[in-house]
Design an enzyme around this catalytic site. Structure first.
Site, mmCIF file in Angstrom:
data_model
loop_
_atom_site.group_PDB
_atom_site.id
_atom_site.type_symbol
_atom_site.label_atom_id
_atom_site.label_comp_id
_atom_site.label_asym_id
_atom_site.label_seq_id
_atom_site.Cartn_x
_atom_site.Cartn_y
_atom_site.Cartn_z
ATOM 1 N N LYS A 249 0.878 -1.186 0.000
ATOM 2 C CA LYS A 249 0.000 0.000 0.000
ATOM 3 C C LYS A 249 0.906 1.222 0.000
ATOM 4 O O LYS A 249 2.042 1.161 0.471
ATOM 5 C CB LYS A 249 -0.865 0.003 1.269
ATOM 6 C CG LYS A 249 -2.107 0.838 1.154
ATOM 7 C CD LYS A 249 -3.261 0.079 0.520
ATOM 8 C CE LYS A 249 -4.415 1.020 0.200
ATOM 9 N NZ LYS A 249 -5.600 0.296 -0.290
ATOM 10 N N ASP B 275 -6.977 4.301 -4.590
ATOM 11 C CA ASP B 275 -7.638 4.179 -3.279
ATOM 12 C C ASP B 275 -8.240 5.563 -3.031
ATOM 13 O O ASP B 275 -8.442 6.322 -4.003
ATOM 14 C CB ASP B 275 -6.621 3.783 -2.187
ATOM 15 C CG ASP B 275 -7.290 3.412 -0.865
ATOM 16 O OD1 ASP B 275 -7.880 2.323 -0.780
ATOM 17 O OD2 ASP B 275 -7.233 4.212 0.102
HETATM 18 P P1 NDP Z 1 -12.919 7.719 -2.853
HETATM 19 O O1 NDP Z 1 -11.855 8.720 -2.648
HETATM 20 O O2 NDP Z 1 -13.452 7.492 -4.206
HETATM 21 O O3 NDP Z 1 -14.163 8.045 -1.896
HETATM 22 C C1 NDP Z 1 -14.002 8.130 -0.521
HETATM 23 C C2 NDP Z 1 -15.326 8.586 0.077
HETATM 24 O O4 NDP Z 1 -15.226 8.519 1.501
HETATM 25 C C3 NDP Z 1 -15.650 10.019 -0.245
HETATM 26 O O5 NDP Z 1 -17.028 10.179 -0.269
HETATM 27 C C4 NDP Z 1 -15.030 10.760 0.920
HETATM 28 O O6 NDP Z 1 -15.564 12.033 1.172
HETATM 29 C C5 NDP Z 1 -15.332 9.840 2.054
HETATM 30 N N1 NDP Z 1 -14.333 10.021 3.129
HETATM 31 C C6 NDP Z 1 -12.980 10.008 3.014
HETATM 32 N N2 NDP Z 1 -12.394 10.230 4.197
HETATM 33 C C7 NDP Z 1 -13.405 10.371 5.075
HETATM 34 C C8 NDP Z 1 -13.456 10.628 6.456
HETATM 35 N N3 NDP Z 1 -12.339 10.786 7.194
HETATM 36 N N4 NDP Z 1 -14.691 10.695 7.021
HETATM 37 C C9 NDP Z 1 -15.819 10.538 6.290
HETATM 38 N N5 NDP Z 1 -15.820 10.305 4.969
HETATM 39 C C10 NDP Z 1 -14.648 10.238 4.384
HETATM 40 O O7 NDP Z 1 -12.359 6.351 -2.225
HETATM 41 P P2 NDP Z 1 -12.857 4.870 -2.478
HETATM 42 O O8 NDP Z 1 -14.319 4.845 -2.667
HETATM 43 O O9 NDP Z 1 -11.971 4.270 -3.487
HETATM 44 O O10 NDP Z 1 -12.473 4.182 -1.090
HETATM 45 C C11 NDP Z 1 -13.363 4.131 0.012
HETATM 46 C C12 NDP Z 1 -12.906 3.066 0.987
HETATM 47 O O11 NDP Z 1 -12.890 1.790 0.317
HETATM 48 C C13 NDP Z 1 -11.495 3.228 1.557
HETATM 49 O O12 NDP Z 1 -11.463 2.693 2.861
HETATM 50 C C14 NDP Z 1 -10.653 2.352 0.644
HETATM 51 O O13 NDP Z 1 -9.453 1.930 1.258
HETATM 52 C C15 NDP Z 1 -11.604 1.191 0.435
HETATM 53 N N6 NDP Z 1 -11.352 0.371 -0.736
HETATM 54 C C16 NDP Z 1 -11.330 0.911 -1.982
HETATM 55 C C17 NDP Z 1 -11.132 0.095 -3.079
HETATM 56 C C18 NDP Z 1 -11.209 0.617 -4.468
HETATM 57 O O14 NDP Z 1 -11.205 -0.213 -5.390
HETATM 58 N N7 NDP Z 1 -11.316 1.903 -4.702
HETATM 59 C C19 NDP Z 1 -10.845 -1.343 -2.918
HETATM 60 C C20 NDP Z 1 -10.993 -1.832 -1.567
HETATM 61 C C21 NDP Z 1 -11.196 -0.975 -0.537
HETATM 62 P P3 NDP Z 1 -14.722 13.363 0.824
HETATM 63 O O15 NDP Z 1 -14.930 13.591 -0.627
HETATM 64 O O16 NDP Z 1 -15.333 14.409 1.691
HETATM 65 O O17 NDP Z 1 -13.304 13.093 1.204
#
Ligand code: NDP
Length: 449
Positions: A129, A169
């Site tokens: 990572k 991510d």
């Molecule tokens: P994105 O950046 O596309 O979206 C993240 C979302 O979560 C946004 O809506 C963001 O809001 C919100 N967010 C981020 N930080 C916080 C916080 N501290 N509190 C509340 N909301 C928050 O990321 P992903 O959708 O790709 O990833 C989301 C999760 O899924 C992560 O934990 C990631 O590790 C996990 N994941 C992702 C994969 C992938 O294929 N993308 C695979 C497996 C796991 P804002 O815009 O305000 O920051």
């Protein structure tokens, strides 16, 4: 305490002593190691081999300076990282996160999770990572490009299709992967498609990759519910986040006939009693790159609430946390259960705290743990690598069917191990044991390296 419980305690104390401030890393190691004690008791050789001491230590950690200039020629200095955790079963594989909260503890936690998740996929990929404390929010495309180029100018020497294959991510989507790939290609002067995954379709990306984590989560949850003769149809679902994972979790949940009533970002959440309108969410987040608060401009009957945590007080049958780590604490878990929630499926990485997970399990909630339930993204990333090696592109249906098969296998494997070790509905234990087994066997076969 049994001999193996003592062994696990010793290893947990060791990591605490070495890195006392790495709380997220300590928590995830605790979650994994305490749950595999029943397996260790049947496999005492791993204590003799000091396998746990080895598995908690990254094979390599790289940190580096990333200096770049914004549109006003002001210089910024961020910190870049790559944690190469374990390569026993394949090249390091795992995403890059760009978020101000990024630090070594969070990346080591994510890399450690990734090792067992990747093992569960049955595909030949190790765990890693990386990322940076850079915040892409509010930056112009040009600034994001300059940052990505500066980041890759150091990272390129540590990665490669047979060495380490990063992906996206939080904060790293298609735009960032494109800029990172462009700079890698320029420096290497070679077209190594499989050095990064999550690429655009015009230059080696795979169909279904954007959808894979969210769809995969719903495939996993559906398998889990089918086993209990529960249908997703007409169930009320609460989802957090509005990024990549949340978007496609909403899409598939709706396709399965469920009613998704929320989504959120780090500022607040939206409640739409008629069901979230996904086209509006995609327009705001993917096209305008705006805030979820804007949703109510397009859907006047919906409500916007400041503060993302409140989403867990919305009444639901199923909760799917898809935003970030530790978003469901014990208090939120209690609220969910008190309001009648019966199923929790983790789309984000470690979104539930350890005490929240314990509460769910004790209250017989059907709980799909992240490393199994969100493994769809990395699975399709590995399929993207296969297509790059073959120099072929598979159809959407082909990849989607493979994804379905992989998620079913992951579910069956976790379930079988939960049954074999005496706690049939404890998929946390089942997934951890299933993931650990393969890595431990591969490490043993490869000797002391
Ligand atoms: P994105 O950046 O596309 O979206 C993240 C979302 O979560 C946004 O809506 C963001 O809001 C919100 N967010 C981020 N930080 C916080 C916080 N501290 N509190 C509340 N909301 C928050 O990321 P992903 O959708 O790709 O990833 C989301 C999760 O899924 C992560 O934990 C990631 O590790 C996990 N994941 C992702 C994969 C992938 O294929 N993308 C695979 C497996 C796991 P804002 O815009 O305000 O920051």
């Amino acid at each position: 305490m049994s001999e193996m419980q003592n062994y696990v305690e010793d290893v947990l104390n060791l990591i605490k002593k070495r890195d006392p401030d790495q709380i997220e890393f300590q928590n995830t190691v605790k979650e994994v190691l305490t749950s595999i004690v029943p397996f260790l008791e049947k496999n005492p050789q791993y204590k003799e081999q000091k396998l746990l001491e080895r598995i908690v230590e990254p094979e390599r950690v790289i940190t580096f300076r990333v200096a770049w200039q914004d549109d006003n020629n002001v210089t910024h200095v961020n910190r870049g990282y790559r944690v190469q955790m374990n390569s026993a079963i394949g090249p390091y594989k795992g995403g890059l996160r760009f978020h101000p909260s990024v630090n070594l503890s969070i990346l080591k936690f994510l890399a450690f999770e990734q090792v067992f998740k990747n093992s569960l996929t049955t595909l030949p990929i190790g765990g890693g990572k990386g990322g940076s404390d850079f915040d892409p929010k509010g930056k112009s495309d040009n600034e994001v490009m300059k940052f990505c180029q500066a980041f890759m100018t150091e990272l390129y020497r540590h990665i490669g299709p047979h060495v380490d294959v990063p992906a996206g991510d939080i904060g790293v989507g298609g735009r960032e992967i494109g800029y990172l790939f462009g700079q890698y290609k320029r420096i290497r002067d070679a077209y190594d498609s499989a050095v990064l995954t999550g690429k655009g379709l015009t230059y080696g990306g795979s169909l279904t990759r954007p959808e894979a984590t969210g769809y995969g989560l719903l495939y996993f949850v559906k398998n889990m519910l089918d086993d209990k003769n529960i249908s997703l149809k007409d169930k009320t679902v609460v989802i957090s986040g509005s990024g990549n994972v949340a978007t496609y979790a909403i899409e598939k949940a709706q396709e399965f006939g469920a009613k998704v009533v929320t989504c959120s970002d780090s500022n607040g959440y939206v409640y739409d009693s008629e069901g979230i309108d996904l086209a509006t969410v995609k327009q705001i987040k993917e096209v305008q790159r705006g805030r979820i608060s804007e949703y109510v401009k397009y859907r006047p009957n919906a409500e916007y609430h400041e503060g993302c945590h409140g989403v867990w007080s919305v009444k639901c049958d199923i909760a799917l946390p898809c935003a970030t780590q530790s978003e469901i604490d014990l208090e939120a878990a209690k609220t969910l259960v008190a309001n009648g929630c019966k199923v929790v499926g983790e789309g984000a990485n470690m979104p539930s705290t350890l005490d929240a997970i314990e509460y769910f399990l004790n209250n017989k909630i059907l709980f799909a743990p992240a490393k199994a339930a969100n493994a769809g993204g990395v699975s399709v990333s590995a399929l993207e690598m296969s297509q790059n090696s073959e120099r072929l592109s598979w159809t959407f249906e082909e990849v989607d069917n493979k994804l379905k098969g992989i998620m079913e296998n992951i579910y069956r494997n976790a379930k079988k191990n939960a049954e074999d070790f005496g706690d049939p509905d404890n998929l946390v234990m089942g997934a951890n044991i299933a993931g650990f087994k393969k890595v431990a066997e591969a490490m043993t076969a490869q000797g002391l390296v």
